[in-house]
Design a protein around this motif. Structure first.
Motif, short mmCIF file in Angstrom:
data_model
loop_
_atom_site.label_atom_id
_atom_site.label_comp_id
_atom_site.label_asym_id
_atom_site.label_seq_id
_atom_site.Cartn_x
_atom_site.Cartn_y
_atom_site.Cartn_z
N ARG A 1 0.83 -1.20 0.00
CA ARG A 1 0.00 0.00 0.00
C ARG A 1 0.86 1.25 0.00
NH1 ARG A 1 -3.47 -0.64 4.89
NH2 ARG A 1 -1.89 -2.12 5.54
N VAL A 2 1.58 1.44 -1.10
CA VAL A 2 2.37 2.66 -1.32
C VAL A 2 1.87 3.27 -2.62
CG1 VAL A 2 4.66 3.64 -1.70
CG2 VAL A 2 4.37 1.70 -0.14
N ILE A 3 1.42 4.49 -2.52
CA ILE A 3 0.87 5.18 -3.69
C ILE A 3 1.90 6.20 -4.17
CG2 ILE A 3 -0.93 6.75 -4.49
CD1 ILE A 3 -2.77 5.48 -2.40
N PRO A 4 2.33 6.11 -5.44
CA PRO A 4 3.23 7.15 -5.96
C PRO A 4 2.47 8.45 -6.16
CG PRO A 4 2.68 5.57 -7.67
CD PRO A 4 2.03 5.09 -6.41
N GLU A 5 3.15 9.54 -5.87
CA GLU A 5 2.50 10.85 -5.96
C GLU A 5 3.55 11.89 -6.31
OE1 GLU A 5 -0.72 11.63 -3.01
OE2 GLU A 5 0.61 13.26 -2.43
N LEU A 6 3.14 12.96 -6.94
CA LEU A 6 4.03 14.09 -7.22
C LEU A 6 3.72 15.21 -6.23
CD1 LEU A 6 4.04 14.32 -11.11
CD2 LEU A 6 5.84 13.45 -9.62
N THR A 7 4.77 15.80 -5.67
CA THR A 7 4.58 16.96 -4.80
C THR A 7 4.33 18.18 -5.68
OG1 THR A 7 6.94 17.46 -4.76
CG2 THR A 7 6.10 16.00 -3.03
N ILE A 8 4.05 19.30 -5.06
CA ILE A 8 3.79 20.54 -5.79
C ILE A 8 4.97 20.93 -6.68
CG2 ILE A 8 3.42 23.04 -5.50
CD1 ILE A 8 1.78 22.34 -3.00
N ASP A 9 6.20 20.64 -6.20
CA ASP A 9 7.38 20.99 -6.99
C ASP A 9 7.79 19.90 -7.98
OD1 ASP A 9 8.53 19.09 -5.37
OD2 ASP A 9 10.10 20.38 -4.58
N GLY A 10 6.96 18.85 -8.11
CA GLY A 10 7.22 17.80 -9.10
C GLY A 10 8.09 16.66 -8.61
N THR A 11 8.38 16.60 -7.33
CA THR A 11 9.18 15.50 -6.77
C THR A 11 8.32 14.25 -6.66
OG1 THR A 11 10.47 17.08 -5.50
CG2 THR A 11 10.60 14.78 -4.81
N VAL B 1 7.24 11.02 -4.93
CA VAL B 1 7.28 10.50 -3.57
C VAL B 1 6.33 9.32 -3.45
CG1 VAL B 1 7.91 12.72 -2.53
CG2 VAL B 1 5.50 12.09 -2.73
N GLY B 2 6.52 8.55 -2.40
CA GLY B 2 5.61 7.46 -2.10
C GLY B 2 4.82 7.78 -0.85
N ARG B 3 3.55 7.51 -0.88
CA ARG B 3 2.68 7.75 0.27
C ARG B 3 2.20 6.41 0.81
NH1 ARG B 3 4.11 12.81 1.15
NH2 ARG B 3 3.39 14.26 -0.41
N ALA B 4 2.23 6.24 2.12
CA ALA B 4 1.73 5.03 2.76
C ALA B 4 0.21 5.15 2.85
CB ALA B 4 2.35 4.86 4.14
N ARG B 5 -0.47 4.70 1.82
CA ARG B 5 -1.92 4.81 1.73
C ARG B 5 -2.45 3.66 0.88
NH1 ARG B 5 -0.09 8.50 4.17
NH2 ARG B 5 -0.69 10.66 4.25
N PRO B 6 -3.68 3.30 1.00
CA PRO B 6 -4.63 3.73 2.01
C PRO B 6 -4.43 2.95 3.31
CG PRO B 6 -5.71 2.21 0.53
CD PRO B 6 -4.29 2.40 0.02
N LEU B 7 -4.74 3.59 4.41
CA LEU B 7 -4.71 2.92 5.70
C LEU B 7 -6.08 2.31 5.97
CD1 LEU B 7 -2.80 5.53 7.90
CD2 LEU B 7 -1.87 3.60 6.64
N SER B 8 -6.07 1.17 6.64
CA SER B 8 -7.33 0.54 7.02
C SER B 8 -7.99 1.35 8.13
CB SER B 8 -7.08 -0.89 7.50
OG SER B 8 -6.40 -0.86 8.75
N GLY B 9 -9.22 1.04 8.41
CA GLY B 9 -9.92 1.71 9.51
C GLY B 9 -9.21 1.50 10.84
N ASP B 10 -8.71 0.28 11.06
CA ASP B 10 -7.97 0.00 12.30
C ASP B 10 -6.68 0.81 12.37
OD1 ASP B 10 -9.86 -1.81 13.18
OD2 ASP B 10 -8.77 -3.57 12.47
N GLU B 11 -5.99 0.93 11.25
CA GLU B 11 -4.75 1.72 11.23
C GLU B 11 -5.03 3.20 11.46
OE1 GLU B 11 -2.27 -1.21 8.25
OE2 GLU B 11 -3.61 0.31 7.42
N GLU B 12 -6.09 3.72 10.86
CA GLU B 12 -6.46 5.12 11.10
C GLU B 12 -6.80 5.34 12.57
OE1 GLU B 12 -6.06 7.76 9.43
OE2 GLU B 12 -5.95 7.13 7.36
N GLU B 13 -7.45 4.35 13.18
CA GLU B 13 -7.77 4.44 14.60
C GLU B 13 -6.48 4.45 15.43
OE1 GLU B 13 -9.78 4.64 18.24
OE2 GLU B 13 -10.38 5.16 16.21
N ARG B 14 -5.49 3.65 15.04
CA ARG B 14 -4.20 3.66 15.74
C ARG B 14 -3.53 5.01 15.61
NH1 ARG B 14 -0.95 -1.37 13.73
NH2 ARG B 14 0.57 -0.61 15.22
#
Length: 96
Positions: A10-20, A22-35
């Motif tokens: 669960r790593v989503i590639p994404e571009l920052t505003i400056d075009g870098t 990056v990888g985002r740890a997403r999506p988190l499960s409901g249990d993980e969001e609760e943690r």
């Protein structure tokens, strides 16, 4: 929690505003969001003292933002560490 999220793919590639890239740890499960929510409730103020730069007066970031940033840092570091280990192993292979 970060390594478990990355290990499950669960790593989503994404571009920052400056075009870098990056990888985002997403999506988190409901249990993980609760943690994350529970951890944010108990985190000490010095641990979440990063400031939001464009606010006047300057305001601290929400603890959840800092925790998600930490998870994203794990998402960024783990694949890079794996790639480094693979390239280091290749560098140590005998020359032919």
């Amino acid at each position: 929690m970060g390594p478990a999220v990355i290990a499950s793919g669960r790593v989503i590639p994404e571009l920052t505003i400056d075009g870098t890239d990056v990888g985002r740890a997403r999506p988190l499960s409901g249990d993980e969001e609760e943690r994350v929510r529970r951890l944010a409730e108990v985190v000490m103020p010095p641990a979440n003292c990063a400031m939001i730069a464009d606010t006047k007066p300057r305001q601290p970031r929400a603890p959840q933002v800092a925790i998600h940033a930490g998870l994203d840092a794990v998402a960024e570091a783990m694949p890079e560490a794996q790639a480094h280990r693979r390239s280091s192993a290749t560098d140590r292979s005998p020359a032919r």
